[in-house]
Motif scaffolding. Sequence first.
Motif, PDB file in Angstrom:
ATOM      1  N   SER A 153       0.821  -1.220   0.000  1.00 22.37           N
ATOM      2  CA  SER A 153       0.000   0.000   0.000  1.00 22.37           C
ATOM      3  C   SER A 153       0.852   1.265   0.000  1.00 22.37           C
ATOM      4  O   SER A 153       0.325   2.368  -0.075  1.00 22.37           O
ATOM      5  N   GLY A 154       2.175   1.091   0.073  1.00 23.21           N
ATOM      6  CA  GLY A 154       3.069   2.247   0.079  1.00 23.21           C
ATOM      7  C   GLY A 154       3.419   2.755   1.456  1.00 23.21           C
ATOM      8  O   GLY A 154       4.152   3.738   1.588  1.00 23.21           O
ATOM      9  N   LYS A 155       2.945   2.080   2.495  1.00 20.52           N
ATOM     10  CA  LYS A 155       3.246   2.498   3.867  1.00 20.52           C
ATOM     11  C   LYS A 155       4.625   1.987   4.265  1.00 20.52           C
ATOM     12  O   LYS A 155       4.970   0.833   4.029  1.00 20.52           O
ATOM     13  N   THR A 156       5.418   2.849   4.883  1.00 23.11           N
ATOM     14  CA  THR A 156       6.765   2.468   5.300  1.00 23.11           C
ATOM     15  C   THR A 156       6.705   1.525   6.491  1.00 23.11           C
ATOM     16  O   THR A 156       6.068   1.826   7.509  1.00 23.11           O
ATOM     17  N   GLU A 157       7.358   0.364   6.338  1.00 21.81           N
ATOM     18  CA  GLU A 157       7.406  -0.622   7.422  1.00 21.81           C
ATOM     19  C   GLU A 157       8.738  -0.585   8.160  1.00 21.81           C
ATOM     20  O   GLU A 157       8.789  -0.724   9.374  1.00 21.81           O
ATOM     21  N   LYS A 158       9.817  -0.423   7.405  1.00 23.23           N
ATOM     22  CA  LYS A 158      11.152  -0.447   8.004  1.00 23.23           C
ATOM     23  C   LYS A 158      12.064   0.512   7.242  1.00 23.23           C
ATOM     24  O   LYS A 158      11.772   0.922   6.118  1.00 23.23           O
TER      25      LYS A 158
END
Length: 292
Positions: free
Chosen positions: A138-143
């Motif tokens: 979804s384009g959300k930063t995880e790391k």
Amino acid sequence: YTTLFRSEVRPWCTGDGTIGGIIIFSEDITRQKQATERLNLAASVFSQASEGIIITDSAGSILEVNDAFTRISGYTREDALGRSPSILKSGHQGKEFYADMWRDLIRNGRWSGEIWNRAKDGRKYAENLTIRALRDTSGKTEKYVALFSDITPIKEHEKQLEHIANYDVLTDLPNRTLLGHLLNRYMAHARLRGRRMAVVHFNIDDFKAITDQFGRDTGDQLIISLLNGVKHSLRGTDTLARIASDDFVAILPDTPEPGGSLHVLTQILKVASQPVRVGDLVLQVSASAGIT
């Protein structure tokens, strides 16, 4: 192509307990094996990389570091886990630097550049740093993954080369190249403030005769001794430069009036005429000087 199976053999028994045959259960584990090999390879690269690696969560808390991180920073894995990479801050960069870094990371998902950090023992070191944001579908930063290498030796070498290019080897005074830059800067400053400045040029008379008769080392010692006296004739704001073997220039900023620095010229000539002991020799020279 080769397919890898995991097999299990089980006996098939009849009603009276005798073995009537065998049943072979097989499972294709090719992809599982390949995935395991990829994970092992990635783990090997992570642990054996010569560059330091830091993995953080989206909030910036450290999840994992490699051995090179410990070697460069001095922080062990246990020291770093759960903490922020800000433990490495040296104070060399200001708040604006880090604000620009995070702006690029949020906007582009990547940042690269040079940065000065501080090791656990307090030593400052320069590093070439690249940070990447790892995002989900979804384009959300995880790391975030940071990869860095210690470039302190390169920076120190560059500093040495810059010093050699701008300073005299014997006296460590500004050379002709740096003098040109300093003169431009001082003149611009004087014009801006509406102040006067003076430039003194002096030369050791018959210096070549000294080196020809007694050698270059003796001439070098004579120069060093004379300059120690000249430096005491100058103010802390004045700049002394060596532009040739026996040629020197002194920049005198903030001179109150024309001729106001003539006493400096007189003192330089007086110092240059004093006897100088170099080993078993007592040498006495003179100087020629001018001021504008």
